[in-house]
Design a protein around this motif. Structure first.
Motif, PDB file in Angstrom:
ATOM      1  N   GLY A 168      72.185  61.408  24.919  1.00  0.00           N
ATOM      2  CA  GLY A 168      72.888  62.599  24.456  1.00  0.00           C
ATOM      3  C   GLY A 168      73.458  63.470  25.554  1.00  0.00           C
ATOM      4  N   LYS A 169      73.493  62.977  26.792  1.00  0.00           N
ATOM      5  CA  LYS A 169      74.058  63.743  27.893  1.00  0.00           C
ATOM      6  C   LYS A 169      75.586  63.696  27.819  1.00  0.00           C
ATOM      7  CE  LYS A 169      70.255  65.011  29.847  1.00  0.00           C
ATOM      8  NZ  LYS A 169      69.897  66.434  29.987  1.00  0.00           N
ATOM      9  N   ALA A 170      76.190  64.869  27.699  1.00  0.00           N
ATOM     10  CA  ALA A 170      77.634  64.927  27.439  1.00  0.00           C
ATOM     11  C   ALA A 170      78.457  65.457  28.605  1.00  0.00           C
ATOM     12  CB  ALA A 170      77.890  65.791  26.202  1.00  0.00           C
ATOM     13  N   MET A 171      77.849  65.639  29.782  1.00  0.00           N
ATOM     14  CA  MET A 171      78.611  66.183  30.909  1.00  0.00           C
ATOM     15  C   MET A 171      79.755  65.241  31.284  1.00  0.00           C
ATOM     16  SD  MET A 171      75.739  64.522  31.864  1.00  0.00           S
ATOM     17  CE  MET A 171      75.007  63.395  33.067  1.00  0.00           C
ATOM     18  N   ALA A 193      82.737  57.148  30.225  1.00  0.00           N
ATOM     19  CA  ALA A 193      83.351  57.892  31.324  1.00  0.00           C
ATOM     20  C   ALA A 193      84.556  58.682  30.813  1.00  0.00           C
ATOM     21  CB  ALA A 193      83.781  56.938  32.433  1.00  0.00           C
ATOM     22  N   ASP A 194      84.808  59.823  31.439  1.00  0.00           N
ATOM     23  CA  ASP A 194      85.926  60.677  31.042  1.00  0.00           C
ATOM     24  C   ASP A 194      87.180  60.419  31.869  1.00  0.00           C
ATOM     25  OD1 ASP A 194      84.583  62.853  29.116  1.00  0.00           O
ATOM     26  OD2 ASP A 194      83.203  62.406  30.750  1.00  0.00           O
ATOM     27  N   LYS A 221      72.936  54.915  29.710  1.00  0.00           N
ATOM     28  CA  LYS A 221      71.653  55.567  29.463  1.00  0.00           C
ATOM     29  C   LYS A 221      71.843  57.068  29.248  1.00  0.00           C
ATOM     30  CE  LYS A 221      68.504  52.357  31.834  1.00  0.00           C
ATOM     31  NZ  LYS A 221      67.524  52.248  30.728  1.00  0.00           N
ATOM     32  N   TRP A 222      72.706  57.685  30.049  1.00  0.00           N
ATOM     33  CA  TRP A 222      72.975  59.116  29.867  1.00  0.00           C
ATOM     34  C   TRP A 222      73.547  59.396  28.489  1.00  0.00           C
ATOM     35  CZ3 TRP A 222      75.796  59.976  35.180  1.00  0.00           C
ATOM     36  CH2 TRP A 222      74.828  60.198  36.177  1.00  0.00           C
ATOM     37  N   ARG A 223      74.576  58.647  28.128  1.00  0.00           N
ATOM     38  CA  ARG A 223      75.224  58.879  26.837  1.00  0.00           C
ATOM     39  C   ARG A 223      74.261  58.567  25.689  1.00  0.00           C
ATOM     40  NH1 ARG A 223      78.312  62.068  29.427  1.00  0.00           N
ATOM     41  NH2 ARG A 223      80.460  61.423  29.886  1.00  0.00           N
ATOM     42  N   HIS A 235      70.372  58.392  37.928  1.00  0.00           N
ATOM     43  CA  HIS A 235      69.990  58.475  36.511  1.00  0.00           C
ATOM     44  C   HIS A 235      68.936  59.549  36.304  1.00  0.00           C
ATOM     45  CE1 HIS A 235      67.300  57.287  33.121  1.00  0.00           C
ATOM     46  NE2 HIS A 235      68.464  57.343  32.490  1.00  0.00           N
ATOM     47  N   TYR A 236      67.949  59.616  37.176  1.00  0.00           N
ATOM     48  CA  TYR A 236      66.866  60.594  37.068  1.00  0.00           C
ATOM     49  C   TYR A 236      67.418  62.017  37.139  1.00  0.00           C
ATOM     50  CZ  TYR A 236      62.801  63.378  38.416  1.00  0.00           C
ATOM     51  OH  TYR A 236      61.835  64.356  38.491  1.00  0.00           O
ATOM     52  N   LEU A 237      68.292  62.279  38.117  1.00  0.00           N
ATOM     53  CA  LEU A 237      68.846  63.629  38.269  1.00  0.00           C
ATOM     54  C   LEU A 237      69.732  63.988  37.079  1.00  0.00           C
ATOM     55  CD1 LEU A 237      69.765  63.685  42.079  1.00  0.00           C
ATOM     56  CD2 LEU A 237      67.917  64.930  40.936  1.00  0.00           C
ATOM     57  N   GLY A 238      70.590  63.070  36.666  1.00  0.00           N
ATOM     58  CA  GLY A 238      71.487  63.337  35.544  1.00  0.00           C
ATOM     59  C   GLY A 238      70.755  63.525  34.237  1.00  0.00           C
TER      60      GLY A 238
END
Length: 228
Positions: free
Chosen positions: A70-73, A95-96, A65-67, A37-40
Motif C-alpha cells: 500500500g505504499k503510494a509514494m 513506477a511513476d 513489495k512496496w505497492r 525496501h526496509y527504508l521505503g
C-alpha cells in the motif's frame, strides 16, 4: 521534502544525493534492494529514486513489495539504455516515471520535482498562496515578488506546507519530512520555524489548528477552529 535514493553505484548515489541536497531536499541513501525496501517500507518519503539492477533484491521486486503493502509514494526508476523490458516491467510494477542511464542529474531533479508536484495535485512548477510564490524549479520563495531569505529548514517547512495547501499537517508529519533518518528529531523545533516563517510571510497564511497541527491557505479562507 524527503527523498530516498536506492542505487548500488556508490559514486552515482553520492552524485544524486548531493544534487538533491543542494536543491533543498532531505535525502536518505540505500545501496542494495533489501536496505531500500526496509527504508521505503518504514519511512514516509515524498519520492523515491530506485535503480532496477540492485544486489540482494532487484528494484522491480522492491517496487512490487512496496505497492503490495500500500505504499503510494512516487517512484522514479533508473534503467539501462538497452533494457526496454525493464521500463515496461517497472511501469507495470507501479513506477511513476523512469530515466535511462546514462543521464544528466538535472533531468532526474526535474522529474522528481514534477512527480512531487503531481502527487500533491499541482501541475505548475510554481505554487501560489496569497502573496507567496514558491518556485520549485529554482528552489526559492517570494512574497509580493521579493525573494525571501530563508534557512534550509524554513524553506523545507514552507515547501511542504505549500505543496499540501489547505490540508492540516501535524508536527510529527512535518518532522518526518524535514529531517533524514539519522537526525535527532524534535517536534518542538517546528513551532520555532513556523514562528520565523510567519514573521517573513505574514501571520495570516499559516494557521495553528488546535490539537492537530498547521494549515497553510490564502487569507479569507481561515477556519473558525484555527488561530494565528
Amino acid at each position: 521534502m524527503r527523498i530516498l535514493v536506492v542505487e548500488d553505484d556508490v559514486n552515482l548515489n553520492r552524485q544524486l544525493t548531493d544534487t538533491l541536497k543542494e536543491a533543498g531536499y532531505v535525502v536518505d541513501q540505500a545501496f542494495d534492494g533489501e536496505e531500500g525496501h526496509y527504508l521505503g517500507e518504514g519511512e514516509p518519503y515524498d519520492a523515491v529514486i530506485l535503480d532496477i539492477g540492485l544486489p540482494e533484491m532487484d528494484g522491480i521486486t522492491v517496487l512490487e513489495k512496496w505497492r503490495g503493502a500500500g505504499k503510494a509514494m512516487p517512484v522514479l526508476i533508473l534503467t539501462a539504455r538497452d533494457r526496454w523490458s525493464d521500463k515496461v516491467a517497472g511501469i507495470d510494477a507501479g513506477a511513476d516515471d523512469y530515466v535511462t542511464k546514462p543521464f544528466h542529474v538535472e533531468e532526474v531533479l526535474a522529474r522528481i520535482r514534477a512527480l512531487i508536484r503531481r502527487a500533491a495535485g499541482h501541475a505548475s512548477s510554481e505554487i501560489v498562496c496569497g502573496p507567496v510564490r514558491l518556485d520549485t524549479k529554482g528552489s526559492k520563495a517570494l512574497v509580493n515578488g521579493i525573494a525571501l531569505k530563508l534557512t534550509s529548514h524554513e524553506f523545507r517547512l514552507l515547501s511542504y506546507l505549500m505543496h499540501h495547501m489547505g490540508q492540516v499537517v501535524s508536527r510529527t508529519e512535518l518532522v518526518e519530512h524535514m529531517y533524514d533518518q539519522d537526525f535527532d528529531r524534535d517536534s518542538n523545533t517546528i513551532e520555532v520555524f513556523v514562528g520565523r516563517l510567519r514573521k517573513k510571510i505574514g501571520n495570516d497564511l499559516i494557521e495553528t489548528v488546535r490539537g492537530l497541527g498547521y494549515r497553510m491557505q490564502a487569507p479569507g479562507m481561515v477556519n473558525k477552529d484555527a488561530k494565528t
